[in-house]
Design an enzyme around this catalytic site. Structure first.
Site, PDB file in Angstrom:
ATOM      1  N   GLU A  71       0.702  -1.025   0.141  1.00  0.00           N
ATOM      2  CA  GLU A  71      -0.019  -0.053   0.124  1.00  0.00           C
ATOM      3  C   GLU A  71       0.806   1.246   0.090  1.00  0.00           C
ATOM      4  OE1 GLU A  71      -1.905  -1.339   4.067  1.00  0.00           O
ATOM      5  OE2 GLU A  71      -2.074   0.843   3.819  1.00  0.00           O
ATOM      6  N   CYS A  99      -1.220   1.947   9.365  1.00  0.00           N
ATOM      7  CA  CYS A  99      -0.515   1.803   8.211  1.00  0.00           C
ATOM      8  C   CYS A  99      -0.420   0.124   8.119  1.00  0.00           C
ATOM      9  CB  CYS A  99       0.972   2.241   8.340  1.00  0.00           C
ATOM     10  SG  CYS A  99       1.011   3.838   9.040  1.00  0.00           S
TER      11      CYS A  99
HETATM   12  N1  SAH Z   1      10.210   0.895   9.277  1.00  0.00           N
HETATM   13  C1  SAH Z   1      10.318   2.468   9.492  1.00  0.00           C
HETATM   14  C2  SAH Z   1       9.217   2.996   8.651  1.00  0.00           C
HETATM   15  C3  SAH Z   1       7.880   2.562   9.558  1.00  0.00           C
HETATM   16  S1  SAH Z   1       6.408   3.629   9.399  1.00  0.00           S
HETATM   17  C4  SAH Z   1      10.495   3.064  10.679  1.00  0.00           C
HETATM   18  O1  SAH Z   1      10.551   2.100  11.901  1.00  0.00           O
HETATM   19  O2  SAH Z   1      10.796   4.180  10.811  1.00  0.00           O
HETATM   20  C5  SAH Z   1       6.795   5.239   9.995  1.00  0.00           C
HETATM   21  C6  SAH Z   1       6.488   5.469  11.245  1.00  0.00           C
HETATM   22  O3  SAH Z   1       5.163   5.195  11.921  1.00  0.00           O
HETATM   23  C7  SAH Z   1       7.624   4.844  12.231  1.00  0.00           C
HETATM   24  O4  SAH Z   1       7.941   5.765  13.213  1.00  0.00           O
HETATM   25  C8  SAH Z   1       6.720   3.739  12.920  1.00  0.00           C
HETATM   26  O5  SAH Z   1       7.295   3.511  14.319  1.00  0.00           O
HETATM   27  C9  SAH Z   1       5.454   4.438  13.155  1.00  0.00           C
HETATM   28  N2  SAH Z   1       4.041   3.697  13.322  1.00  0.00           N
HETATM   29  C10 SAH Z   1       3.869   2.549  12.964  1.00  0.00           C
HETATM   30  N3  SAH Z   1       2.623   2.177  13.308  1.00  0.00           N
HETATM   31  C11 SAH Z   1       2.167   3.011  14.038  1.00  0.00           C
HETATM   32  C12 SAH Z   1       0.992   3.020  14.831  1.00  0.00           C
HETATM   33  N4  SAH Z   1       0.150   2.102  14.792  1.00  0.00           N
HETATM   34  N5  SAH Z   1       0.723   4.238  15.308  1.00  0.00           N
HETATM   35  C13 SAH Z   1       1.643   5.253  15.498  1.00  0.00           C
HETATM   36  N6  SAH Z   1       2.886   5.211  14.870  1.00  0.00           N
HETATM   37  C14 SAH Z   1       3.112   3.894  14.014  1.00  0.00           C
END
Ligand code: SAH
Length: 350
Positions: free
Chosen positions: A97, A338
């Protein structure tokens, strides 16, 4: 995990590689420039669009090279702010996605870097089924190209914050970054590209040496090793000190301000003490803090901090002279955290 090969994937080739490839096929090198322009600037949907190539050459390419294309499986559009979530099918049937967001400063696309993820962050939906495979550079590019074709609008910002850990797919990520910012392609300014990592230290240090001008975002989420380990398994491998040192190194090498992402989870990391510790941890760095109210997923029992708590947390950081923003929730009506659109789709098929 099955690994796909880059070799004959024409959209993952640099212009120089494409030139050598065409010469090897018995063609003139200048054809490479035309093909590259069709793929990366004009966003051709296939070889058949490349009207200044002979039918013979188009047939030859068709036989020799994969032309990466993604199928749009689903588009969800927010009635609130126009944000769109795209679900794409890859050539092997996997789905990923991407999100298209409209801001006053331009359109932004959030892309996935892997199918699934093996980092295991507790609050994240993308990692629940583990890692399926890495995405090819062309598969990262094509998420953006498909969206530009579908919306008919330019994209000026890219965030690699979708499913996957970009530093766990390092070589493909770097290739993608060079191709998307190439002035002979979409020419998206590196300064408008952000790559988010959970903190794979050696690759953050490698990235610092790549001479790229992108923004590095670190998913911090906690201010002590102990607490971070509870939320993010990667913290067992690299200490906070090592991760912060790698961020400092990134700034020294690139001059680019670091973004710290901090997902606020009620009762876990959102207290006054947490805010003060956060300030102590990053004081003196050229940085920005992006606070993300945690997006609850049904598989875990994490809850969002309330508005007041979030406001106080932000105020404490700002009082110390560090800039902070609370991530605006885009497309709240189409959301789910996400990675949930993909999971919903997979589970429907099982
Ligand atoms: N693998 C990368 C990209 C991940 S997604 C990373 O770890 O940075 C981007 C951001 O969204 C990251 O900071 C991740 O920790 C956060 N994230 C993922 N799921 C989340 C959720 N359910 N609520 C809030 N932040 C979330």
């Amino acid at each position: 995990m099955t690994e796909q090969k880059n070799t004959m994937d024409i959209k993952s080739m640099t212009l120089e590689e494409l030139q050598s490839h065409l010469v090897a096929l018995g063609e003139k090198a200048f054809r490479a420039k035309q093909i590259y322009q069709w793929m990366h600037e004009k966003l051709a949907a296939g070889y058949e669009d490349m009207s200044n190539l002979s039918k013979d050459l188009r047939d030859k390419l068709q036989k020799e090279n994969t032309f990466m294309k993604l199928n749009i499986v689903q588009v969800q559009e927010s009635a609130i702010d126009g944000t769109r979530k795209y679900l794409f099918e890859l050539p092997d049937g996997n789905v990923v996605e991407s999100v298209w967001m409209k801001y006053h400063h331009g359109n932004s696309v959030c892309i996935s870097s892997q199918v699934g993820c093996r980092m295991g962050c507790r609050f994240c939906a993308s990692t629940l089924d583990g890692l399926e495979r890495n995405l090819l550079p062309s598969e990262m590019l094509e998420q953006i190209y498909s969206i530009i074709r579908h919306t008919g609008e330019r994209v000026s910002n890219i965030v690699v914050m979708g499913t996957g850990e970009p530093m766990d797919n390092y070589d493909n990520l770097i290739r993608f970054l060079r191709l998307i910012s190439d002035d002979k392609g979409q020419n998206i300014s590196q300064r408008n590209i952000t790559v988010s990592t959970c903190g794979i230290v050696p690759n953050m240090r490698r990235l610092a040496e790549e001479k790229l001008q992108i923004t590095l975002a670190l998913s911090l989420h906690a201010t002590t090793d102990e607490k971070r380990k509870q939320l993010m398994p990667i913290a067992n491998k690299y200490s906070l000190k090592e991760v912060i040192d790698a961020c400092k190194f990134y700034f020294e090498k690139t001059g680019r301000r670091i973004t710290f992402e901090y997902s606020l989870v009620a009762g876990v990391n959102d207290t006054k003490e947490d805010a003060n510790e956060l300030v102590d941890l990053i004081r003196g760095m050229n940085c920005h803090v992006n606070l993300i109210p945690v997006n609850p997923i049904k598989e875990r029992d994490y809850k969002q901090s309330n508005k007041e708590q979030i406001g106080q947390f932000k105020a404490r950081i700002e009082k110390s002279g560090i800039s902070a923003t609370v991530r605006r929730e885009m497309g709240r009506d189409i959301d789910g955290a996400c990675g949930q659109l993909r999971r919903k789709h997979i589970n429907k098929q099982c």
